[in-house]
Design an enzyme around this catalytic site. Structure first.
Site, PDB file in Angstrom:
ATOM      1  CG  ASN A   2       0.498  12.550   6.749  1.00 15.61           C
ATOM      2  OD1 ASN A   2       1.101  11.822   5.958  1.00 15.61           O
ATOM      3  ND2 ASN A   2       1.094  13.362   7.580  1.00 15.61           N
ATOM      4  CG  LEU A  34      -1.936  -1.106   1.340  1.00 20.30           C
ATOM      5  CD1 LEU A  34      -2.618  -1.067   2.691  1.00 20.30           C
ATOM      6  CD2 LEU A  34      -2.950  -0.990   0.215  1.00 20.30           C
ATOM      7  CB  THR A  68       5.958  19.939   0.318  1.00 15.90           C
ATOM      8  OG1 THR A  68       5.230  21.111  -0.012  1.00 15.90           O
ATOM      9  CG2 THR A  68       5.142  19.118   1.311  1.00 15.90           C
ATOM     10  CG  ASP A 113       3.106  16.130   8.758  1.00 19.24           C
ATOM     11  OD1 ASP A 113       4.133  15.603   8.314  1.00 19.24           O
ATOM     12  OD2 ASP A 113       2.639  17.205   8.348  1.00 19.24           O
ATOM     13  CE  LYS A 141       3.807  15.696   4.194  1.00 14.44           C
ATOM     14  NZ  LYS A 141       4.275  15.726   5.608  1.00 14.44           N
ATOM     15  CB  VAL A 164       1.913   0.229   4.555  1.00  8.93           C
ATOM     16  CG1 VAL A 164       0.673  -0.042   5.403  1.00  8.93           C
ATOM     17  CG2 VAL A 164       2.706   1.375   5.140  1.00  8.93           C
TER      18      VAL A 164
HETATM   19  C1  LIG Z   1       2.909   4.189  15.919  1.00  7.84           C
HETATM   20  C2  LIG Z   1       3.398   5.205  14.959  1.00  7.84           C
HETATM   21  C3  LIG Z   1       4.530   4.745  14.069  1.00  7.84           C
HETATM   22  C4  LIG Z   1       2.292   5.801  14.181  1.00  7.84           C
HETATM   23  C5  LIG Z   1       1.445   4.678  13.540  1.00  7.84           C
HETATM   24  N1  LIG Z   1       0.993   5.236  12.309  1.00  7.84           N
HETATM   25  C6  LIG Z   1       1.584   4.883  11.201  1.00  7.84           C
HETATM   26  O1  LIG Z   1       2.400   4.001  11.048  1.00  7.84           O
HETATM   27  C7  LIG Z   1       1.129   5.709  10.078  1.00  7.84           C
HETATM   28  N2  LIG Z   1       0.911   4.924   8.878  1.00  7.84           N
HETATM   29  C8  LIG Z   1      -0.294   4.567   8.402  1.00  7.84           C
HETATM   30  C9  LIG Z   1      -0.041   3.967   7.194  1.00  7.84           C
HETATM   31  C10 LIG Z   1      -1.046   3.507   6.268  1.00  7.84           C
HETATM   32  C11 LIG Z   1      -0.839   3.592   4.890  1.00  7.84           C
HETATM   33  C12 LIG Z   1      -1.841   3.210   3.996  1.00  7.84           C
HETATM   34  C13 LIG Z   1      -3.037   2.713   4.496  1.00  7.84           C
HETATM   35  C14 LIG Z   1      -4.237   2.280   3.934  1.00  7.84           C
HETATM   36  C15 LIG Z   1      -4.559   2.244   2.538  1.00  7.84           C
HETATM   37  N3  LIG Z   1      -5.732   1.878   2.050  1.00  7.84           N
HETATM   38  C16 LIG Z   1      -5.640   1.976   0.702  1.00  7.84           C
HETATM   39  C17 LIG Z   1      -6.579   1.715  -0.307  1.00  7.84           C
HETATM   40  C18 LIG Z   1      -6.192   1.924  -1.641  1.00  7.84           C
HETATM   41  C19 LIG Z   1      -4.915   2.387  -1.930  1.00  7.84           C
HETATM   42  C20 LIG Z   1      -4.004   2.632  -0.913  1.00  7.84           C
HETATM   43  C21 LIG Z   1      -4.405   2.421   0.406  1.00  7.84           C
HETATM   44  N4  LIG Z   1      -3.735   2.589   1.570  1.00  7.84           N
HETATM   45  N5  LIG Z   1      -5.085   1.901   4.899  1.00  7.84           N
HETATM   46  N6  LIG Z   1      -4.480   2.094   6.074  1.00  7.84           N
HETATM   47  C22 LIG Z   1      -3.225   2.588   5.866  1.00  7.84           C
HETATM   48  C23 LIG Z   1      -2.234   2.976   6.786  1.00  7.84           C
HETATM   49  C24 LIG Z   1       1.332   4.008   6.993  1.00  7.84           C
HETATM   50  N7  LIG Z   1       1.908   4.575   8.054  1.00  7.84           N
END
Ligand SMILES: CC(C)CCNC(=O)Cn1cc(-c2ccc3c(-c4nc5ccccc5[nH]4)n[nH]c3c2)cn1
Length: 262
Positions: free
Chosen positions: A134, A12, A164, A129, A131, A20
């Protein structure tokens, strides 16, 4: 949990610390986003403690517009975060697909962000953040803030994604101490971008963007689909003096939000 409890699907997103994946928990068939972070990368960037702090914060955040962190586990070389899967994908891709949102859609997203930020500020969390990269959408098109504080960059990298300045408030660009009000400034930037399709201080290079932010060089393209109330809200948020920016509560009572948000 262990990695054997999950069936891994498509990738993803990816970033400095890892990738991810779409994943399904084998027993429950529950769909999640599984984020894989390499321990050696964490050590290299001395981010181990910050990750632990972020995880504790994130685990305690429960809000309809904040992406859930369900849990985590690790093996010898990796840490796995079990995150909520947002079926609608990136809000930013949707914005680019239709060029700009309607006033109803934009006001609904600004109201959702204001509710989510008021909740985070109540929990003394500011570094959301916010933007477009996110921001994710669930299966019903509802907004979810996913704090990629880990510079996880989605696959459809934005040309200005890395570094950015567009979304930074003057006090951040000047590297002054900043407080909760930076998020209010960013809401103004996002509201503008939702309605016009590009952020207000966009320029050909970072120096010019920096100058435009510091001058609050705000202009509104003349277009019939943006009402005066919307411009008034944007002007009440893009105020250099952070103490004078409209508060989150006042945003939710703003005539444009009351009239347009679902
Ligand atoms: C604990 C600390 C490290 C903060 C925890 N938060 C994160 O790790 C932030 N994070 C969330 C993601 C993330 C990236 C993508 C998705 C998606 C997702 N759904 C999609 C559907 C179609 C195309 C792309 C998609 N990405 N669902 N949930 C996600 C979650 C990546 N990093």
């Amino acid at each position: 949990w262990s990695i054997n409890d999950f069936e891994i699907g498509k990738r993803l997103g990816q970033g400095k610390f890892g990738r991810v994946y779409l994943a399904r928990e084998a027993k429950s068939q529950y769909i999640v986003a599984l984020k894989v972070i390499f321990k050696e990368q964490l050590e290299k960037y001395r981010m181990h403690h910050q990750l632990k702090r972020e995880m504790e914060i994130q685990r305690n955040l429960r809000h309809p517009h904040v992406l859930r962190l369900y849990g985590w586990f690790h093996d010898a070389e990796r840490i796995f975060l079990i995150l909520e899967y947002a079926h609608g994908g990136e809000l930013y891709k949707e914005l680019h697909r239709i060029h700009h949102f309607s006033e109803k859609q934009a006001a609904t997203y600004i109201a959702s962000l204001s509710h989510a930020l008021a909740y985070c500020h109540e929990k003394h969390v500011i570094h959301r953040d916010i933007k477009p990269e996110n921001l994710l959408l669930d299966h019903e098109g509802r907004l979810k803030i996913a704090d990629f504080g880990w510079s996880v960059q989605s696959q459809n990298k934005r040309h200005t994604l890395c570094g950015t300045l567009d979304y930074l408030a003057p006090e951040m660009v000047e590297n002054k101490s900043h407080d909760y009000a930076v998020d209010n400034w960013t809401l103004g930037v996002l509201c503008y971008e939702f309605l016009y399709g590009a952020p207000p201080f966009e320029a050909d290079n970072q120096a010019d963007t920096f100058r435009r932010i510091m001058k609050v060089d705000l202009t509104f393209p003349s277009t019939p689909h943006v009402s005066t109330d919307a411009k008034v809200l944007i002007m009440q948020l893009l105020v250099k003096d952070s103490a004078k920016r409209l508060s989150l509560e006042k945003i939710l009572q703003h005539p444009w939000i009351i009239k347009n948000a679902d």
